[in-house]
Design a protein around this motif. Structure first.
Motif, PDB file in Angstrom:
ATOM      1  N   UNK A 119      29.778  77.548  54.637  1.00  0.00           N
ATOM      2  CA  UNK A 119      28.550  76.793  54.378  1.00  0.00           C
ATOM      3  C   UNK A 119      28.766  75.790  53.248  1.00  0.00           C
ATOM      4  N   UNK A 120      29.439  76.205  52.201  1.00  0.00           N
ATOM      5  CA  UNK A 120      29.613  75.384  51.007  1.00  0.00           C
ATOM      6  C   UNK A 120      30.381  74.100  51.284  1.00  0.00           C
ATOM      7  N   UNK A 121      31.328  74.114  52.231  1.00  0.00           N
ATOM      8  CA  UNK A 121      32.162  72.937  52.466  1.00  0.00           C
ATOM      9  C   UNK A 121      31.581  72.022  53.550  1.00  0.00           C
ATOM     10  N   UNK A 122      30.296  72.164  53.859  1.00  0.00           N
ATOM     11  CA  UNK A 122      29.679  71.367  54.917  1.00  0.00           C
ATOM     12  C   UNK A 122      29.845  69.869  54.750  1.00  0.00           C
ATOM     13  N   UNK A 128      27.247  63.995  58.764  1.00  0.00           N
ATOM     14  CA  UNK A 128      25.900  64.564  58.664  1.00  0.00           C
ATOM     15  C   UNK A 128      25.881  65.844  57.833  1.00  0.00           C
ATOM     16  N   UNK A 129      26.997  66.204  57.229  1.00  0.00           N
ATOM     17  CA  UNK A 129      27.161  67.463  56.499  1.00  0.00           C
ATOM     18  C   UNK A 129      26.943  68.657  57.414  1.00  0.00           C
ATOM     19  N   UNK A 130      27.284  68.435  58.727  1.00  0.00           N
ATOM     20  CA  UNK A 130      27.319  69.498  59.733  1.00  0.00           C
ATOM     21  C   UNK A 130      25.945  70.159  59.916  1.00  0.00           C
ATOM     22  N   UNK A 137      29.627  71.569  65.842  1.00  0.00           N
ATOM     23  CA  UNK A 137      29.942  72.700  64.960  1.00  0.00           C
ATOM     24  C   UNK A 137      28.653  73.372  64.498  1.00  0.00           C
ATOM     25  N   UNK A 138      27.646  72.579  64.178  1.00  0.00           N
ATOM     26  CA  UNK A 138      26.350  73.139  63.810  1.00  0.00           C
ATOM     27  C   UNK A 138      25.693  73.826  64.999  1.00  0.00           C
ATOM     28  N   UNK A 144      26.300  81.429  57.161  1.00  0.00           N
ATOM     29  CA  UNK A 144      25.772  80.723  56.000  1.00  0.00           C
ATOM     30  C   UNK A 144      25.729  81.520  54.707  1.00  0.00           C
ATOM     31  N   UNK A 145      25.345  82.812  54.740  1.00  0.00           N
ATOM     32  CA  UNK A 145      25.240  83.576  53.484  1.00  0.00           C
ATOM     33  C   UNK A 145      25.122  85.056  53.797  1.00  0.00           C
TER      34      UNK A 145
END
Length: 373
Positions: A119-122, A128-130, A137-138, A144-145
């Motif tokens: 999640x952090x490296x999106x 679009x930051x995935x 990919x999204x 995510x957590x």
């Protein structure tokens, strides 16, 4: 005058608290968009949704300087459905993050509910930051957590930074390390180049019907050419299965409903592995205006005709440092046995499902506003 000042402070609430303690920060964002999705089945849906780019949220973060390069840090963060005013997860007060840790010259140590390395490296995955409809990919799903997470992140040395997490199961009768969620990451960033790996492994219950681990391996690389960036990303994972929404519309190991950071091992879909390839690029037309495009393919290596392909075109316009207007046009084609459906940073409340996504092609439009504070 003193009484009037105290009364004013009481009425101001959190704002005064944040001003009185300079190491405590109240932060968040509101991200709302109009979304339209059309299926080749002929069905369409339009709605006001939360989180095309960033899930709306409210958070507190704090830092205490201890001297000698040491800090105590914490974050408490709650997701919001800004279109309704409700909590993203009504069963948790701080569903997104709830951790405390120590930052030291040797690296940072944290314990609690934390964002995953993946999640952090999106921001390194695509323009679009995935998070948008068009990012395959999204669409596949991103771990995510996790709860009960212990992590370490090294200082960056010669461009490299190492990251490791272990989320405990807290299961009676099991030794520490017997199961849980393991994560490793290595990120390189120097000059215009960034590349790295983020991975996750989780073991099934003891004596599971299917002994395969849930895995998620993510390789990424991007290059800043001055007016924009070029992105490449590869994912290999088996963390997808069916539910009432579609043939491939759920995760085997997710971050909310499965207790103890583990899964039963009763789902045969854990044997189905996917390779996902995605490329994208963006270009800055002006300091405020950026455009981009991406394309991706999901390959079902089990030959069950359950892959998909798609992409998007998008634009961002910064009204200020904190407010951004955006728009995206996306397309995805499911294979005959696939049932992937569009998602954003949050799942759209107005979406299609079942016969309208299984084996169907989808077109989507998003137009919205993101404000950070």
């Amino acid at each position: 005058m003193k009484k009037k000042f105290v009364a004013a402070c009481s009425l101001a609430g959190c704002s005064v608290l944040a001003q009185a303690e300079p190491n405590l920060t109240l932060y968040g964002d509101l991200d709302q968009y109009l979304g339209y999705i059309h299926s080749s089945s002929g069905k369409s849906v339009t709605g006001l949704n939360d989180g095309a780019i960033l899930r709306s949220r409210l958070g507190l973060r704090g830092v205490e300087e201890l001297g000698g390069g040491y800090q105590t840090r914490f974050t408490l963060e709650q997701g919001l459905n800004a279109n309704t005013g409700g909590a993203a997860d009504s069963s948790r007060l701080f569903d997104r993050q709830a951790w405390v840790g120590m930052n030291t010259p040797a690296g940072e140590f944290r314990i609690g509910r934390q964002n995953s390395i993946v999640f952090f490296i999106g921001g390194a995955i695509d323009y679009t930051e995935r998070t948008t409809y068009g990012s395959v990919i999204n669409t596949f799903g991103v771990p995510s957590r996790y709860d009960n997470d212990i992590s370490y992140k090294s200082p960056r040395v010669a461009g490299f930074q190492f990251d490791a997490h272990y989320a405990l199961t807290e299961t009676a009768g099991e030794s520490v390390g017997a199961r849980g969620v393991y994560q490793l990451g290595l990120d390189y960033s120097k000059g215009p180049y960034r590349a790295g790996y983020a991975g996750l492994w989780a073991k099934p219950a003891a004596n599971a019907q299917f002994s395969e681990k849930v895995v998620y391996h993510n390789l990424y690389a991007n290059y800043d050419y001055g007016k924009g960036k070029l992105y490449f990303a590869y994912v290999r994972s088996n963390n997808v299965t069916s539910n009432a929404s579609g043939n491939t519309a759920a995760a085997i190991l997710n971050n909310v409903s499965i207790p103890g950071n583990a899964f039963t091992g009763a789902n045969a879909d854990v044997q189905r592995m996917y390779n996902i390839f995605q490329v994208s690029a963006d270009y800055r037309l002006s300091p405020q205006w950026r455009i981009g495009a991406l394309y991706g393919v999901m390959q079902d290596t089990s030959q069950r005709d359950s892959g998909a392909q798609g992409g998007n075109l998008g634009t961002y316009y910064d009204l200020s440092k904190r407010t951004t207007l955006y728009g995206f046009a996306s397309y995805m084609k499911n294979d005959a046995s696939a049932g992937f459906r569009f998602s954003g940073s949050a799942g759209p409340t107005a979406n299609l499902a079942g016969a309208d996504i299984n084996g169907k092609s989808l077109a989507g439009l998003q137009a919205g506003i993101l404000h950070r504070f």
